[in-house]
Design an enzyme around this catalytic site. Structure first.
Site, PDB file in Angstrom:
ATOM      1  N   GLU A 117     132.779  53.587 -32.604  1.00 29.85           N
ATOM      2  CA  GLU A 117     133.190  54.218 -31.346  1.00 29.85           C
ATOM      3  C   GLU A 117     133.812  55.589 -31.548  1.00 29.85           C
ATOM      4  OE1 GLU A 117     133.548  51.030 -32.049  1.00 29.85           O
ATOM      5  OE2 GLU A 117     132.914  49.835 -30.337  1.00 29.85           O
ATOM      6  N   HIS A 125     139.835  41.927 -23.739  1.00 32.15           N
ATOM      7  CA  HIS A 125     138.571  42.134 -23.030  1.00 32.15           C
ATOM      8  C   HIS A 125     138.793  42.265 -21.524  1.00 32.15           C
ATOM      9  CE1 HIS A 125     136.327  41.529 -26.636  1.00 32.15           C
ATOM     10  NE2 HIS A 125     135.198  41.194 -26.067  1.00 32.15           N
TER      11      HIS A 125
HETATM   12  C1  LIG Z   1     135.085  47.551 -31.421  1.00 37.85           C
HETATM   13  C2  LIG Z   1     134.117  46.695 -30.692  1.00 37.85           C
HETATM   14  N1  LIG Z   1     132.962  47.223 -30.274  1.00 37.85           N
HETATM   15  C3  LIG Z   1     132.073  46.454 -29.624  1.00 37.85           C
HETATM   16  C4  LIG Z   1     132.329  45.134 -29.382  1.00 37.85           C
HETATM   17  C5  LIG Z   1     131.302  44.258 -28.661  1.00 37.85           C
HETATM   18  N2  LIG Z   1     130.779  43.308 -29.648  1.00 37.85           N
HETATM   19  C6  LIG Z   1     131.235  42.055 -29.708  1.00 37.85           C
HETATM   20  S1  LIG Z   1     130.600  41.227 -30.989  1.00 37.85           S
HETATM   21  C7  LIG Z   1     129.674  42.528 -31.483  1.00 37.85           C
HETATM   22  C8  LIG Z   1     128.777  42.441 -32.686  1.00 37.85           C
HETATM   23  C9  LIG Z   1     129.519  42.293 -33.955  1.00 37.85           C
HETATM   24  O1  LIG Z   1     128.631  42.086 -34.989  1.00 37.85           O
HETATM   25  P1  LIG Z   1     129.088  41.550 -36.397  1.00 37.85           P
HETATM   26  O2  LIG Z   1     130.275  42.298 -36.872  1.00 37.85           O
HETATM   27  O3  LIG Z   1     127.903  41.569 -37.279  1.00 37.85           O
HETATM   28  O4  LIG Z   1     129.573  40.051 -36.134  1.00 37.85           O
HETATM   29  P2  LIG Z   1     128.720  38.790 -35.701  1.00 37.85           P
HETATM   30  O5  LIG Z   1     128.828  38.659 -34.217  1.00 37.85           O
HETATM   31  O6  LIG Z   1     127.324  38.970 -36.166  1.00 37.85           O
HETATM   32  O7  LIG Z   1     129.396  37.656 -36.370  1.00 37.85           O
HETATM   33  C10 LIG Z   1     129.873  43.605 -30.630  1.00 37.85           C
HETATM   34  C11 LIG Z   1     129.183  44.885 -30.758  1.00 37.85           C
HETATM   35  C12 LIG Z   1     133.560  44.630 -29.798  1.00 37.85           C
HETATM   36  N3  LIG Z   1     133.933  43.378 -29.556  1.00 37.85           N
HETATM   37  N4  LIG Z   1     134.431  45.427 -30.461  1.00 37.85           N
END
Ligand SMILES: Cc1ncc(C[n+]2csc(CCOP(=O)(O)OP(=O)(O)O)c2C)c(N)n1
Ligand SMILES: Cc1ncc(C[n+]2csc(CCOP(=O)(O)OP(=O)(O)O)c2C)c(N)n1
Ligand SMILES: [Mg+2]
Ligand SMILES: [Mg+2]
Lengths: 335, 348, 348, 335
Positions: B63, B132
């Site tokens: 971000e 959130h």
């Molecule tokens: C800083 C931030 N940006 C965006 C989001 C929205 N979001 C929630 S989960 C996610 C994906 C995260 O991927 P990863 O780190 O690979 O974890 P996984 O869900 O695959 O376990 C996103 C983009 C968030 N929660 N926090």
């Protein structure tokens, strides 16, 4: 560097050497003058001088065209001048005058020169890395063929945004040349207290970004690498990275020397002085050429300071001006 | 001119972005997950298909740099719409927003401008919890150089989006998740809703309710409840928070002599504080009150979450207490529920 | 008990940290350049020598992760003092401060707490410009779960520092660069200045001036100018902004019927808005006004910078206008300058 | 993995296998139960299930002692349970009940278990990397000998704070094991749209941090590597990094499958199912052992859900409780 080829654009001609010298010398002399005037309190913002580091900005900016962008740091006088920023507008800006390149609202740390695509410099370390990335994105999207040189210090490589920017630049193959000015210091703190290792080039390469290190920031070498990087980038080749090891001759902020402050001695300074690029390139010119350039620079500087002196302060109502850009909007199609 | 076509808020956002992108090819839309099949709860649906991956694309989770990218692209000729599915995530872009975007035009003496839109959504309920659900618009209102808009209905969602994209400044575009399915009359042709013009949605002589974002609806529903008690409320929607239509708020407050500002955010140093402070400086004689998030972190348990937000019943109670102090009044829970059927569709 | 020892603000900060570190070995002090020879303008001088590099250390330029480090260390048994030489740089740590530090205790149902202090300095003048001069305390006041203190003098700098380190919550410790050389009476033994208790620094029956941080001094100087006009001002220092001593401010406002809040920050959604809004909700009949940074970005040119900040003359003028509306008054520039010799040393 | 040595602690004994199976199976079954109950709307917060990814949490947490810390993600049920977090307190938390591990204020994304040093999980991706770093700093300073396992997704490696944390961890030689759960997805977006390259281990190594990749997240391999990393870290050896390639069987958030959503098909799912670690380790147990463990788990889960059902809602006045920690302060010396 690879062996010179015939008509190798990376090998400087006599014209190139004169231009490089002019640029190096201009920066050196402008900043020396800034340092000289500083104690008179005519300069109205803190100054971070690049004296000793000029070769990095000059080596990179010399092969850039006007359409190409530079995203400078708060230690940005060198990049601003090397890219062709106006000397009078810079000095007036340092004086806080209405004729400054930022209308007196930015000062030394916030130089800008839209007419030659010098983007705004920032006092918050690392912030102009992503903004430079954005300019590179725009060049790619708008198909201008232009490239962006993003300057950053060794300290700025510690900010997370740097890695975020590398990843995005490589992923989208953006035409951005990251230029790290590694002077080994963030204010008074050496990299040994800030870096786990100095394997930055290797790290950058893991993004698929070609990375080169210049242990003495030889201006000809940096220029040659930049020429090659620019050619590759104009061809859609994606980002490049240069680590330019250099040395800050003066204190972090302000006009003076600080070898008496206990955090460094002047032994490295003497080494770097011995290979001072201003002198080395100057030495490759004829005396006539050099004298002519030096004289022209002195005139230019004297005029710039006189211009700053004579320029008016911003009118009080300018305090409220320019907070928001105007409402003009003309849609553009066919970009 | 009234339109008879209704559109949901989410589709109005979509149409606004689509038309802005058709109109000007410098506009691009990016941000995490704008191009996946969920399409930011539908708001970006079909846009990658129409405009291609060069103009509509997702990003890495970065971000901070992505905010800087938007700024850098904006100052060098593009018009980005940067999208965040939660307002909470903007905290990662705060340095670029506060130290660069808001200051760029001024700090360089007008030498450059930053035409960018930053979309983000306030989440609510379903146990989304502390990180959130925040409405953090007041943080941006505090920083000169940013504009902040908060559409409460589909009509404004579209009109403000088009105005925001055409604006030459960074515009924080605050959406509310609960508003996405709500409908209003929305003209099909591109149009702008001007910044800085508050709108009276309902007129009543006894109390003025100012609602921010989704709280406009809660205020309308409170007004229904109050009407049953013989209290007539004006409901005012500021539409944009920066610029803020102070004069109109003052006028509508003076008319009733009673003001309640209901925000989708905390009150301390919030939008509601700003409005009351301005009126206080004007020397208004009106009674005034702020409502907003409880002064706590947002809990997930529904037992607590319900108490965290203002709702039609608590707003109506506050108004009743202001007008008839000491008289007990608690709206029949069944009637309070019915209030949720009230919706404003226009005309605008 | 009055002390007769005077100390500068910078040395009081230093003594406060030193005593807090002596008292409790869990306390550590870190942040960019805390251990170099400039020692954050002297405030950390000698601490690395006394406590060693394990407890006093600089960091890489990584404000985001370093803020998280402080939080993680705090929840697992340490008591960090994280130091930033400019408040502007906190924007890089905003995600950790807003989404983690402020919420940790509540979001986990009290299962953990975050005893940390975040020091940062408001810069002023010498053309520091847009990104080195912001007073952003209102952003932190807006977020429940943080505490915010802003010492205006050496005595409070020490007492608040000790109280902040002993507090089991994240405390935003707002310093002002211009205050560093100012002196006050400061007890040598460790002591606390309690949070949430405003202090009357000067009493006067005509107008109440509330000053935040360095603006306390500007208010005192304004009071001197006003006295020459026969106007007596109360000067009130809130000491801590969260918790805020609303009751005392209300009481002191009611006494004079005239209130001016002067902040070292912007007024929109600022601390001054919060104070006026609270008073408005209480139904005060007082006249009220906010002063603070001009609603612009901070310019570097001295010609403009001087107009950006409230000063004794503009504060005095505002008070004069409030009390004697329409009567022109502009303090003699020479007398206004003399006002800068006024300083408050205590007793406290 | 190197060849097994006699009495090699990295090679599981029969006891180890039973414990590993119990842990794998418990997580699988708890989450399946969560998924089953979810549509009834008794669970009051969005759930991000780890089904299919259990081996990572179990392989890492099995060799951790209670004094060691875990810094989990919002997809944190597995790490919470593997580290010994209470099942009833977790289910009650998902139900929003007063008896939840976060008193009903956190929900699924904000689990915590201070009694076994599970730090608070966060819904903002990447935020628990630096907080875990802080716990590691505290362990080093307080000389507890404890280590910290920091879990993060592949998406979290894109946040700048991750690189800032790597640098600091290596610079200060902190006892932190970074465990990257690489399921190839951030919500619905594959790494090809997010990563310039997949050379993460190589990148991490440029910080001087040993890095290992587990292409199938074999639980025994991950456990073995963790045992060695822990030993090195307790000896002052500084951070380690594990990239565990794994697969999310269910949708990003919620209880269902999403192979019909067009962004992925179930071919990889079938491959991963075929080497499901729950079954593989279960297969190495005697039937009696396995049945006994399974039965005990079912009872434990049934009790936990019943506990959650029967638990009271938080009282309304809890809305205002716990915003600030109390004022108790007793100075500590001799740490
Ligand atoms: C800083 C931030 N940006 C965006 C989001 C929205 N979001 C929630 S989960 C996610 C994906 C995260 O991927 P990863 O780190 O690979 O974890 P996984 O869900 O695959 O376990 C996103 C983009 C968030 N929660 N926090
Ligand atoms: C984000 C941020 N943190 C801290 C500072 C304070 N600061 C100003 S310059 C500087 C050192 C930067 O070092 P480097 O990037 O190597 O640039 P150099 O000064 O050596 O050219 C620091 C820490 C700042 N301006 N911005
Ligand atoms: Mg440096
Ligand atoms: Mg993932």
């Amino acid at each position: 560097m690879s062996a010179p080829r015939p008509n190798d654009p990376t090998q400087p001609t006599a014209d190139d050497l004169r231009r490089l010298y002019r640029s190096l010398r201009l920066i050196r002399r402008v900043e020396e003058e800034v340092a000289r005037v500083y104690p008179t309190d005519k300069i109205k913002s803190p100054v971070h001088l690049s004296i000793g580091q000029e070769a990095v900005a000059v080596g990179v900016c010399d092969p850039l065209e006007t359409r190409d962008y530079v995203s400078p740091t708060y230690r940005g006088h060198a990049a601003y001048l090397a890219k062709g920023g106006s000397v009078p507008a810079m000095i007036a800006e340092l004086y806080g005058k209405a004729t400054g390149c930022a209308a007196g609202k930015g000062g030394s740390m916030h130089l800008i020169a839209p007419e030659v695509n010098v983007m705004g410099a920032s006092a918050v370390v690392g912030t102009t890395v992503p903004t430079g990335l954005g300019a590179a994105f725009a060049q790619k999207r708008l198909r201008t063929g232009a490239v962006v040189a993003v300057f950053l210090g060794d300290g700025a490589t510690e900010e997370g945004a740097f890695y975020e920017s590398l990843n995005f630049a490589a992923l989208h193959r953006l035409p951005v040349l990251f230029v790290m000015e590694n002077n080994g210091l963030a204010i008074h703190t050496g990299t040994e207290k800030r870096w786990a290792t100095d394997r930055i080039c290797e790290r950058v390469e893991t993004y698929g970004i070609p990375a080169q290190r210049f242990p003495t920031s030889d201006v000809i070498d940096i220029r040659a690498a930049t020429i090659e990087a620019i050619a590759a980038m104009r061809d859609g080749g994606g980002p490049h990275f240069l680590e330019c090891v250099t040395y800050r001759w003066r204190e972090h902020v302000g006009p003076g020397y600080d070898y008496d402050q206990g955090y460094r001695d002047d032994s490295a300074y003497k080494e770097w002085q011995a290979r001072d690029q201003v002198e080395l390139i100057g030495g490759r010119l004829t005396d006539t050429d050099r004298d002519a350039i030096d004289a022209a620079i002195e005139t230019e500087i004297a005029e710039a300071f006189a211009f700053a002196e004579d320029s008016p302060w911003p009118e009080p109502d300018r305090l409220y001006a320019d907070l928001y850009a105007d409402r003009d909007f003309t849609p553009v199609r066919g970009v | 001119m009234t339109d008879t076509r209704t559109l949901t808020y989410v589709n109005a956002l979509n149409e606004g972005m689509r038309q802005a992108m058709r109109e000007d090819e410098r506009v691009f839309l990016f941000g995490l997950d704008v191009d996946d099949h969920k399409a930011i709860q539908g708001s970006t649906k079909g846009l990658v298909e129409e405009f291609g991956a060069e103009r509509v694309f997702t990003t890495p989770l970065s971000e901070d740099a992505m905010t800087g990218l938007a700024i850098g692209a904006a100052v060098s000729g593009m018009r980005p719409i940067h999208t965040h599915i939660r307002m909470d995530f903007l905290m990662l872009g705060m340095n670029q927003l506060v130290n660069m975007a808001s200051k760029y035009h001024y700090m360089y003496g007008g030498a450059a401008s930053v035409p960018m839109v930053v979309r983000s959504m306030i989440g609510k309920s379903w146990g989304q919890g502390a990180q959130h659900s925040q409405g953090l618009h007041a943080l941006f209102m505090h920083i000169p150089g940013l504009k902040v808009v908060a559409p409460s209905n589909a009509h404004d969602a579209k009109g403000l989006m088009i105005a925001a994209v055409r604006d030459n400044n960074p515009v924080m575009f605050v959406e509310h998740r609960l508003l996405y399915p709500t409908e209003a009359f929305v003209e099909e042709a591109p149009f702008e809703v001007p910044f800085g013009k508050a709108r009276v949605i309902r007129e009543g002589g006894d109390v003025t309710l100012v609602g921010v974002s989704n709280m406009v609806n809660e205020c309308l529903r409170a007004a229904e409840l109050l009407q049953e008690e013989g209290i007539e409320a004006t409901v005012l929607d500021p539409v944009s928070l920066i610029p803020l239509d102070y004069d109109r708020i003052a006028r509508e407050t003076d008319k009733t002599g009673n003001l309640i500002v209901v925000d989708n955010g905390w009150t301390c140093c919030g939008a509601s504080a700003e409005i009351l402070a301005d009126l206080a400086e004007r020397g208004t004689r009106a009674k005034m009150k702020r409502m907003g998030f409880a002064p706590t972190t947002c809990p997930t348990s529904p037992a607590l979450e319900a108490l965290f937000y203002p709702n039609p019943a608590t707003i109506a109670q506050a108004a009743h207490e202001m007008l008839r102090p000491g008289k007990t009044y608690s709206p029949d829970p069944e009637r309070a529920k019915l209030a949720y059927q009230v919706a404003f569709k226009g005309p605008f």
